[in-house]
Scaffold this active site. Structure first.
Site, PDB file in Angstrom:
ATOM      1  N   GLY A 259       0.837  -1.206   0.000  1.00 48.01           N
ATOM      2  CA  GLY A 259       0.000   0.000   0.000  1.00 48.01           C
ATOM      3  C   GLY A 259       0.870   1.253   0.000  1.00 48.01           C
TER       4      GLY A 259
ATOM      5  NE  ARG B 224      -1.920  -4.600  -1.552  1.00 47.57           N
ATOM      6  CZ  ARG B 224      -1.519  -4.097  -0.380  1.00 47.57           C
ATOM      7  NH1 ARG B 224      -0.544  -4.660   0.291  1.00 47.57           N
ATOM      8  NH2 ARG B 224      -2.100  -3.021   0.122  1.00 47.57           N
TER       9      ARG B 224
ATOM     10  CG  ASP C 253       3.605  -6.974   7.411  1.00 45.36           C
ATOM     11  OD1 ASP C 253       3.084  -6.330   6.486  1.00 45.36           O
ATOM     12  OD2 ASP C 253       2.980  -7.771   8.131  1.00 45.36           O
TER      13      ASP C 253
ATOM     14  CB  THR D   8       2.845   0.750   6.073  1.00 41.74           C
ATOM     15  OG1 THR D   8       1.519   0.356   6.380  1.00 41.74           O
ATOM     16  CG2 THR D   8       3.695   0.505   7.306  1.00 41.74           C
TER      17      THR D   8
ATOM     18  CG  ASP E  86      -2.398   0.313   8.563  1.00 44.29           C
ATOM     19  OD1 ASP E  86      -3.069   1.323   8.279  1.00 44.29           O
ATOM     20  OD2 ASP E  86      -2.633  -0.824   8.135  1.00 44.29           O
TER      21      ASP E  86
ATOM     22  CG  ASP F 186       1.115  -2.393  10.304  1.00 42.98           C
ATOM     23  OD1 ASP F 186       2.152  -1.811   9.900  1.00 42.98           O
ATOM     24  OD2 ASP F 186       0.401  -3.080   9.559  1.00 42.98           O
TER      25      ASP F 186
ATOM     26  NE  ARG G 112      -5.770  -4.279   6.734  1.00 41.95           N
ATOM     27  CZ  ARG G 112      -4.924  -4.636   5.788  1.00 41.95           C
ATOM     28  NH1 ARG G 112      -5.096  -5.756   5.153  1.00 41.95           N
ATOM     29  NH2 ARG G 112      -3.892  -3.880   5.462  1.00 41.95           N
TER      30      ARG G 112
HETATM   31  P1  ATP Z   1       0.946  -2.794   3.569  1.00 38.39           P
HETATM   32  O1  ATP Z   1       1.379  -2.675   5.003  1.00 38.39           O
HETATM   33  O2  ATP Z   1       0.557  -1.508   2.989  1.00 38.39           O
HETATM   34  O3  ATP Z   1      -0.056  -3.904   3.340  1.00 38.39           O
HETATM   35  P2  ATP Z   1       2.935  -4.627   2.634  1.00 38.39           P
HETATM   36  O4  ATP Z   1       4.326  -4.449   2.172  1.00 38.39           O
HETATM   37  O5  ATP Z   1       2.745  -5.424   3.885  1.00 38.39           O
HETATM   38  O6  ATP Z   1       2.277  -3.212   2.736  1.00 38.39           O
HETATM   39  P3  ATP Z   1       1.921  -6.825   1.060  1.00 38.39           P
HETATM   40  O7  ATP Z   1       0.872  -6.859   0.006  1.00 38.39           O
HETATM   41  O8  ATP Z   1       1.789  -7.712   2.225  1.00 38.39           O
HETATM   42  O9  ATP Z   1       2.067  -5.293   1.472  1.00 38.39           O
HETATM   43  O10 ATP Z   1       3.327  -7.172   0.377  1.00 38.39           O
HETATM   44  C1  ATP Z   1       3.777  -6.485  -0.791  1.00 38.39           C
HETATM   45  C2  ATP Z   1       4.430  -7.455  -1.731  1.00 38.39           C
HETATM   46  O11 ATP Z   1       5.590  -8.046  -1.106  1.00 38.39           O
HETATM   47  C3  ATP Z   1       3.585  -8.654  -2.115  1.00 38.39           C
HETATM   48  O12 ATP Z   1       2.694  -8.345  -3.168  1.00 38.39           O
HETATM   49  C4  ATP Z   1       4.622  -9.650  -2.566  1.00 38.39           C
HETATM   50  O13 ATP Z   1       5.058  -9.394  -3.867  1.00 38.39           O
HETATM   51  C5  ATP Z   1       5.774  -9.359  -1.603  1.00 38.39           C
HETATM   52  N1  ATP Z   1       5.727 -10.336  -0.489  1.00 38.39           N
HETATM   53  C6  ATP Z   1       4.838 -10.392   0.527  1.00 38.39           C
HETATM   54  N2  ATP Z   1       5.069 -11.433   1.347  1.00 38.39           N
HETATM   55  C7  ATP Z   1       6.135 -12.091   0.827  1.00 38.39           C
HETATM   56  C8  ATP Z   1       6.865 -13.271   1.186  1.00 38.39           C
HETATM   57  N3  ATP Z   1       6.540 -13.993   2.268  1.00 38.39           N
HETATM   58  N4  ATP Z   1       7.908 -13.637   0.396  1.00 38.39           N
HETATM   59  C9  ATP Z   1       8.240 -12.908  -0.688  1.00 38.39           C
HETATM   60  N5  ATP Z   1       7.593 -11.793  -1.073  1.00 38.39           N
HETATM   61  C10 ATP Z   1       6.560 -11.383  -0.354  1.00 38.39           C
END
Ligand code: ATP
Length: 319
Positions: free
Chosen positions: A11, A72, A103, A125, A127, A129, A171
């Site tokens: 995000g 994503r 994360d 991010t 949040d 979090d 969340r």
């Molecule tokens: P937000 O906090 O805004 O949700 P985020 O970085 O946690 O941000 P995610 O959609 O969880 O958002 O992760 C972003 C991208 O990181 C995913 O679309 C994927 O490509 C990659 N990713 C997530 N988890 C893994 C994992 N366990 N191993 C490898 N790549 C990952």
């Protein structure tokens, strides 16, 4: 380390541009080349990147969103997609990567580092979090957006004597609700980390009305859910008219606050320093106003806790 890449993932959050600017300029200052990778890990797999110069990041420090766009990527999570990403980095001669995201994005950064590709994560991010850092980039801006909305709602609610239920993002983490509630003088804050008591909330609203209060604000974090049910119950039990406002994606946009720009600038340059020092698989953050870095798994295992003292304070100040 001669050439590094930078991408934004997950995000988006206000202040990501300030982080991209900082990474780019700090790297160029140290004599490195920088490539900007579009659309997170998906753009990486597709080789969607181009070299950045000083002016590529000019005039962006004050802009919300991310000039590199975000995504994503399911493909990156497959073995084939991941190998493709590693191949692309090799073909483009990139030696290190800075990933700005949450994360999930950090897990991707960890996997790259485990496969001998030095990667550093920056927390972007709204949040807030992530337990290992006091603040994430975008959080302060989101809080300010909510506070400003509370101000607007107060004006109109006062005219009609209404109670406003405002749903904000979060969340699992009630930080936006807590900080915005405290700063905006909300009467009640409902967050996933703390039990709430409808009797208490209604009692407070009734005694406020009896005291001549013309309006009240109840902030509900997204993770609690059912803002309309909460509004209906309040209206039924107190006879005070309620209205629901869902802040939604409004919280994700807007010009980043000075606080977020400063944080992003500090974290961006630190991540470049770490790559130059030969570090990998680490994330940067801020604790007690000091920039820190920590191994990714260790950082992700730090449990995010709500500040209970602050929560109690909101109760005291809204009696
Ligand atoms: P937000 O906090 O805004 O949700 P985020 O970085 O946690 O941000 P995610 O959609 O969880 O958002 O992760 C972003 C991208 O990181 C995913 O679309 C994927 O490509 C990659 N990713 C997530 N988890 C893994 C994992 N366990 N191993 C490898 N790549 C990952």
């Amino acid at each position: 380390m001669k050439k590094i890449g930078v991408l934004t993932s997950g995000g988006d959050a206000p202040g990501m541009n300030a982080a991209i600017r900082s990474v780019t300029r700090a790297a160029i200052f140290k004599g490195l080349k920088v490539v900007g990778i579009q659309r997170g890990y998906q753009g990486l797999i597709e080789g969607d990147m181009e070299e950045m110069n000083l002016s590529s990041v000019g005039d962006i420090i004050h802009r919300g969103g991310t000039i590199l766009r975000s995504a994503r990527s399911k493909e990156f999570m497959t073995e084939k997609g991941f190998q493709k990403a590693l191949d692309v980095l090799k073909i483009f001669g990139v030696d290190g990567l800075v990933v700005i995201g949450g994360d999930g994005s950090f897990r991707g950064a960890k996997k790259l580092s485990e496969n001998d590709f030095p990667t550093i994560g920056i927390p972007g991010t709204i949040d807030n979090d992530l337990g290992y850092t006091d603040y994430t980039i975008g959080f302060d801006t989101a809080v300010n957006t909510v506070v400003s909305a509370i101000g607007n709602l107060r004006d109109t609610s006062s005219s009609h004597g209404r109670a406003n239920i405002v749903e904000v993002m979060g969340r699992h983490c009630g930080d936006i609700a807590l900080y915005a509630g405290l700063a905006g003088g909300a009467e009640n804050i409902i967050i996933p980390e703390m039990d709430f008591n409808m009797d208490e909330i209604c009692k407070k609203l009734i005694s406020g009305r009896n005291r001549g209060k013309l309006h009240s604000i109840i902030i509900v974090a997204e993770g609690v859910g059912k803002p309309y049910d909460i509004a209906d119950e309040i209206q039924e039990r107190t006879d005070i008219e309620t209205r629901v406002t869902i802040m939604g994606h409004l919280q994700r946009g807007g010009t980043p606050t000075a606080q977020d720009r400063v944080l992003a600038s500090r974290l961006g340059s630190k991540s470049v320093e770490l790559l130059i020092e030969g570090e990998k698989g680490r994330v940067v953050g801020i604790r007690e106003n000091r920039i820190i870095d920590q191994e990714i798994e260790e950082a992700l295992s730090v449990e995010k806790e709500i500040d209970k003292d602050m929560y109690e304070l909101t109760k005291i100040l809204s009696i």
